[in-house]
Design a protein around this motif. Structure first.
Motif, PDB file in Angstrom:
ATOM      1  N   PHE A  35      10.740  30.215  37.459  1.00 51.11           N
ATOM      2  CA  PHE A  35      11.814  30.228  36.471  1.00 51.11           C
ATOM      3  C   PHE A  35      13.195  30.300  37.120  1.00 51.11           C
ATOM      4  O   PHE A  35      14.141  29.639  36.675  1.00 51.11           O
ATOM      5  CB  PHE A  35      11.615  31.400  35.503  1.00 51.11           C
ATOM      6  N   GLY A  36      13.304  31.089  38.183  1.00 43.00           N
ATOM      7  CA  GLY A  36      14.584  31.172  38.885  1.00 43.00           C
ATOM      8  C   GLY A  36      15.017  29.818  39.424  1.00 43.00           C
ATOM      9  O   GLY A  36      16.192  29.437  39.332  1.00 43.00           O
ATOM     10  N   LEU A  37      14.068  29.066  39.987  1.00 45.72           N
ATOM     11  CA  LEU A  37      14.366  27.720  40.472  1.00 45.72           C
ATOM     12  C   LEU A  37      14.778  26.802  39.330  1.00 45.72           C
ATOM     13  O   LEU A  37      15.684  25.977  39.472  1.00 45.72           O
ATOM     14  CB  LEU A  37      13.133  27.141  41.177  1.00 45.72           C
ATOM     15  N   PHE A  38      14.105  26.935  38.189  1.00 46.63           N
ATOM     16  CA  PHE A  38      14.442  26.129  37.019  1.00 46.63           C
ATOM     17  C   PHE A  38      15.879  26.396  36.580  1.00 46.63           C
ATOM     18  O   PHE A  38      16.606  25.479  36.190  1.00 46.63           O
ATOM     19  CB  PHE A  38      13.473  26.448  35.882  1.00 46.63           C
ATOM     20  N   LEU A  39      16.307  27.638  36.673  1.00 44.01           N
ATOM     21  CA  LEU A  39      17.645  27.993  36.208  1.00 44.01           C
ATOM     22  C   LEU A  39      18.742  27.516  37.144  1.00 44.01           C
ATOM     23  O   LEU A  39      19.820  27.116  36.694  1.00 44.01           O
ATOM     24  CB  LEU A  39      17.746  29.510  36.017  1.00 44.01           C
ATOM     25  N   PHE A  50      22.408  26.301  36.762  1.00 45.35           N
ATOM     26  CA  PHE A  50      23.211  27.506  36.562  1.00 45.35           C
ATOM     27  C   PHE A  50      23.535  28.170  37.896  1.00 45.35           C
ATOM     28  O   PHE A  50      22.937  27.881  38.933  1.00 45.35           O
ATOM     29  CB  PHE A  50      22.473  28.507  35.669  1.00 45.35           C
ATOM     30  N   SER A  51      24.470  29.111  37.850  1.00 48.48           N
ATOM     31  CA  SER A  51      24.816  29.899  39.036  1.00 48.48           C
ATOM     32  C   SER A  51      23.814  31.041  39.200  1.00 48.48           C
ATOM     33  O   SER A  51      23.121  31.415  38.247  1.00 48.48           O
ATOM     34  CB  SER A  51      26.228  30.471  38.887  1.00 48.48           C
ATOM     35  N   PRO A  52      23.721  31.645  40.400  1.00 46.74           N
ATOM     36  CA  PRO A  52      22.853  32.806  40.581  1.00 46.74           C
ATOM     37  C   PRO A  52      23.198  33.957  39.636  1.00 46.74           C
ATOM     38  O   PRO A  52      22.296  34.687  39.194  1.00 46.74           O
ATOM     39  CB  PRO A  52      23.089  33.196  42.042  1.00 46.74           C
ATOM     40  N   VAL A 109      19.578  28.775  26.457  1.00 53.14           N
ATOM     41  CA  VAL A 109      18.491  29.079  27.399  1.00 53.14           C
ATOM     42  C   VAL A 109      18.255  30.584  27.443  1.00 53.14           C
ATOM     43  O   VAL A 109      17.102  31.056  27.487  1.00 53.14           O
ATOM     44  CB  VAL A 109      18.825  28.532  28.807  1.00 53.14           C
ATOM     45  N   PHE A 110      19.323  31.352  27.415  1.00 48.33           N
ATOM     46  CA  PHE A 110      19.236  32.816  27.393  1.00 48.33           C
ATOM     47  C   PHE A 110      18.449  33.268  26.161  1.00 48.33           C
ATOM     48  O   PHE A 110      17.501  34.067  26.254  1.00 48.33           O
ATOM     49  CB  PHE A 110      20.645  33.397  27.381  1.00 48.33           C
TER      50      PHE A 110
END
Length: 480
Positions: A35-39, A50-52, A109-110
């Motif tokens: 999911f982090g990679l997707f974001l 998105f940004s970190p 997305v959030f």
């Protein structure tokens, strides 16, 4: 009594609950590990770009709610029935997985991720309660062992498969999760029967409010509250496995060596699990944590059972901190893989002992309350993990952030990222102007900006938890 005799004592619903857990964990971790990679991934891949900081906000807040909301979702299930709430949970899950891939704005997305976590919050207490109610003092030990095994089998297969299909597009990852949830919906609809339980006469609103009152009363126990705060640091460090590790691997680690090593022995298997460019995806690599747990949990549990829970936790968290150093301190894929083993051994030593310790210190008439409130430490840990994976990680180890600093330093003219100029375009153009290949650019940033130093932050938090647990044991825990 033999294990086979114990197996025969479990009712049909026990096995159904374990099967449902396996598919749910497959769906969750197949999605969540990447999911982090997707974001943060580049938009032309179907990711969000998105940004970190935005990624950390989404993951930290949603995951915190996932562990906080069961405080009262369990009460709702007790009131209206497990089967109805399970079906509701799966509908929320599936709709959330569908929605999140069709939105592009941060806000939507959030909201979609929050919606998915609400589904998880309805699901989580029901399955645990079903396992508890379908086991006895005689069968509980093996029963929960089976349940824990299902968790990790799903946690391994989900991201392992997701990493393989990711090359075809993110929509395939989400579709696999939706299919797994759809299977659970059908299993529940056709075969799951509500357990006989006492009718709850308390009004629903009161049932929801009462847990908050109980927890407030319990948190007045300052010693226990202090323990939960300390353990939230452990969970903050541990959760970097999900929040930052796949991104770190994607940006900095050379997994070609792992692919080539596997290919030299099992070429067909390497081609099956590898990418078209001859690498192992970060998501597939991350699934090895659950694989190690499946392989070694029994041995580790047998070893640490001789230690007091607090001592086992301290030792396990310290080992985990070494694993974090190996996972975030090197570019070698094989060292990363070994680091995950060390990380996993630390997790296996500390995480189960956390639950055991809470059960041991809880008064006999408040065990359920203590066990439920222990999730507050995990919830807070997720929120802290989200923060750490945002601005702190960005400034130290985010590849795009470091490259922008170098572009500015050199006075290069690289367009800003936009709808028509993606992150990938930025990397390609910057590398062209610096006369680097992509691998040379990665090595230059690694040697010049030292993103590997992020391990110091993560390992320090874990070691800080160890020191605080030692002081807690030495000066706070009442002596018998």
């Amino acid at each position: 009594m033999s294990a086979l005799q114990v197996f025969k004592k479990y009712p049909r619903i026990f096995w159904l609950a374990n099967l449902i857990e396996l598919f749910e964990r497959y769906a969750w971790y197949g999605f969540y590990m990447g999911f982090g990679l997707f974001l943060v991934g580049s938009k032309e891949t179907g990711a969000m770009g998105f940004s970190p900081v935005e990624k950390g906000t989404i993951m930290g807040t949603g995951s915190m709610l996932l562990y906080f909301l069961p405080i009262f979702t369990g009460a709702i299930a007790d009131k209206i029935g497990y089967k109805k709430v399970l079906l509701l949970a799966f509908l929320i899950y599936a709709s959330g997985f569908y929605m999140i891939q069709h939105f592009s704005s941060f806000e939507m997305v959030f909201i979609s991720f929050i919606w998915i976590c609400v589904g998880g919050a309805f699901f989580k207490p029901i399955i645990s309660a079903t396992i508890s109610k379908t086991t006895t003092a005689e069968t509980a030990s093996i029963g929960f062992g089976i349940f824990y095994m299902m968790v990790n089998i799903g946690g391994f297969i989900g991201p392992f498969v997701a990493g393989i299909v990711l090359g075809k597009g993110w929509n395939f990852v989400f579709m696999l999760s939706i299919i797994a949830i759809a299977i659970n919906f059908l299993i529940t609809l056709l075969f799951f029967k509500d357990l006989k339980q006492e009718k709850v006469s308390t009004p629903l609103l009161q049932s929801i409010v009462q847990p908050f009152k109980n927890i407030f009363i319990m948190l007045i126990n300052w010693r226990y509250t202090m323990f939960l705060l300390i353990m939230s640091l452990f969970w903050a460090a541990f959760n970097q496995l999900y929040y930052t590790f796949p991104i770190f691997v994607e940006d900095w680690v050379n997994t070609t060596t792992i692919y080539n090593g596997i290919h030299s022995i099992f070429p067909t298997f390497a081609q099956l699990i590898g990418t078209s460019s001859g690498t192992i995806s970060a998501v597939t690599l991350s699934s090895m944590d659950s694989f190690y747990i499946i392989a070694f949990q029994i041995m580790v549990s047998a070893f640490v059972m001789r230690f007091k829970p607090l001592n086992a936790m301290m030792g396990g968290i310290f080992v985990l901190s070494i694993g974090l150093f190996l996972m975030f301190g090197f570019q070698s894929g094989w060292i990363i893989l070994f680091g995950m083993l060390i990380f996993g051994l630390g997790e296996m030593s500390s995480s189960p002992k956390f639950t055991e310790y809470v059960g041991n210190i809880a008064p006999a008439d408040k065990k359920a309350l203590y066990m439920g409130s222990s999730f507050l430490a995990i919830a807070l840990g997720h929120q802290i993990a989200g923060f750490l994976s945002g601005a702190p990680y960005e400034k130290v180890a985010d590849k795009l952030f470091l490259l922008k600093a170098e572009v500015l330093k050199r006075g290069l003219s690289v367009p800003e990222i936009s709808e028509n100029f993606t992150k990938t375009d930025y990397f390609n153009e910057a590398a062209r102007q610096m006369n680097f290949t992509q691998q040379q650019l990665t090595d230059f940033l690694w040697n010049g900006y030292h993103p590997q130093s992020i391990w110091i932050l993560f390992s320090s938090i874990a070691i800080g938890a160890v020191v605080l647990l030692f002081l807690y044991d030495r000066f706070i825990v009442p002596k018998k």
